[in-house]
Design a protein around this motif. Structure first.
Motif, PDB file in Angstrom:
ATOM      1  N   THR A   1       0.847  -1.192   0.000  1.00 43.32           N
ATOM      2  CA  THR A   1       0.000   0.000   0.000  1.00 43.32           C
ATOM      3  C   THR A   1       0.883   1.243   0.000  1.00 43.32           C
ATOM      4  N   ALA A   2       0.250   2.405  -0.146  1.00 45.88           N
ATOM      5  CA  ALA A   2       0.984   3.666  -0.083  1.00 45.88           C
ATOM      6  C   ALA A   2       1.625   3.839   1.295  1.00 45.88           C
ATOM      7  N   ARG A   3       1.091   3.177   2.289  1.00 44.01           N
ATOM      8  CA  ARG A   3       1.653   3.259   3.643  1.00 44.01           C
ATOM      9  C   ARG A   3       2.748   2.212   3.866  1.00 44.01           C
ATOM     10  N   SER A   4       2.501   0.970   3.439  1.00 45.46           N
ATOM     11  CA  SER A   4       3.478  -0.097   3.686  1.00 45.46           C
ATOM     12  C   SER A   4       4.701   0.000   2.778  1.00 45.46           C
ATOM     13  N   ILE A   5       4.607   0.802   1.731  1.00 47.62           N
ATOM     14  CA  ILE A   5       5.731   0.937   0.810  1.00 47.62           C
ATOM     15  C   ILE A   5       6.942   1.567   1.508  1.00 47.62           C
ATOM     16  N   GLN A   6       6.696   2.259   2.615  1.00 45.93           N
ATOM     17  CA  GLN A   6       7.797   2.866   3.364  1.00 45.93           C
ATOM     18  C   GLN A   6       8.791   1.793   3.808  1.00 45.93           C
ATOM     19  N   ALA A   7       8.289   0.639   4.252  1.00 42.65           N
ATOM     20  CA  ALA A   7       9.163  -0.461   4.669  1.00 42.65           C
ATOM     21  C   ALA A   7       9.967  -0.979   3.479  1.00 42.65           C
ATOM     22  N   LEU A   8       9.336  -1.048   2.327  1.00 43.96           N
ATOM     23  CA  LEU A   8      10.030  -1.488   1.117  1.00 43.96           C
ATOM     24  C   LEU A   8      11.144  -0.508   0.744  1.00 43.96           C
ATOM     25  N   TYR A   9      10.868   0.777   0.866  1.00 47.04           N
ATOM     26  CA  TYR A   9      11.889   1.791   0.586  1.00 47.04           C
ATOM     27  C   TYR A   9      13.107   1.621   1.488  1.00 47.04           C
ATOM     28  N   VAL A  10      12.873   1.347   2.763  1.00 44.90           N
ATOM     29  CA  VAL A  10      13.982   1.188   3.709  1.00 44.90           C
ATOM     30  C   VAL A  10      14.852  -0.005   3.306  1.00 44.90           C
ATOM     31  N   VAL A  11      14.210  -1.100   2.903  1.00 44.56           N
ATOM     32  CA  VAL A  11      14.958  -2.285   2.457  1.00 44.56           C
ATOM     33  C   VAL A  11      15.729  -1.962   1.180  1.00 44.56           C
ATOM     34  N   LEU A  12      15.107  -1.253   0.250  1.00 45.50           N
ATOM     35  CA  LEU A  12      15.779  -0.873  -0.989  1.00 45.50           C
ATOM     36  C   LEU A  12      16.985   0.023  -0.709  1.00 45.50           C
ATOM     37  N   LYS A  13      16.848   0.945   0.227  1.00 43.07           N
ATOM     38  CA  LYS A  13      17.965   1.826   0.566  1.00 43.07           C
ATOM     39  C   LYS A  13      19.137   1.018   1.122  1.00 43.07           C
ATOM     40  N   ARG A  14      18.841   0.066   1.996  1.00 45.61           N
ATOM     41  CA  ARG A  14      19.912  -0.743   2.585  1.00 45.61           C
ATOM     42  C   ARG A  14      20.585  -1.614   1.527  1.00 45.61           C
ATOM     43  N   ALA A  15      19.782  -2.196   0.649  1.00 45.72           N
ATOM     44  CA  ALA A  15      20.351  -3.024  -0.424  1.00 45.72           C
ATOM     45  C   ALA A  15      21.202  -2.170  -1.359  1.00 45.72           C
TER      46      ALA A  15
END
Length: 108
Positions: A27-41
């Motif tokens: 969702t537009a809200r849960s995507i924040q967690a995905l962004y954090v993982v993408l930043k770390r990767a």
């Protein structure tokens, strides 16, 4: 399908690529967690190509638009990555898998 977001990261440093597979509801809200993982990767190695596999996820259109905007700009949102590191991002969306499967069937 489960509403809980699950993210798995596979990294191949020899080939300079990582696959981030999301399952569940994005969702537009849960995507924040995905962004954090993408930043770390993305921080693992300069020039790492990131592929987001969303084929097993239910993705809200607003979330998918945000990901496409990141892919086009080559940056994650500034509130996630204030230094705006270059991010080579490609997206395998849920509909892309259906299209690819259909094309394989046609080729056979």
């Amino acid at each position: 399908m489960n509403d809980k977001l699950s993210i798995l990261v596979r990294v191949d440093l020899d080939c300079s690529q990582a696959r981030v597979a999301a399952q569940g509801h994005v969702t537009a809200r849960s995507i924040q967690a995905l962004y954090v993982v993408l930043k770390r990767a993305n921080a693992l190695m300069e020039g790492l190509a990131l592929e987001i596999d969303m084929t097993r996820a239910r993705v809200e259109p607003a979330a998918l638009q945000q990901l496409h905007a990141c892919s086009q700009s080559h940056h994650l949102p500034a509130y996630i990555d204030p230094f705006q590191a270059d991010c080579r991002l490609s997206i395998l969306a849920p509909g892309d898998a259906l299209t690819a499967a259909g094309m394989v069937g046609l080729a056979a």
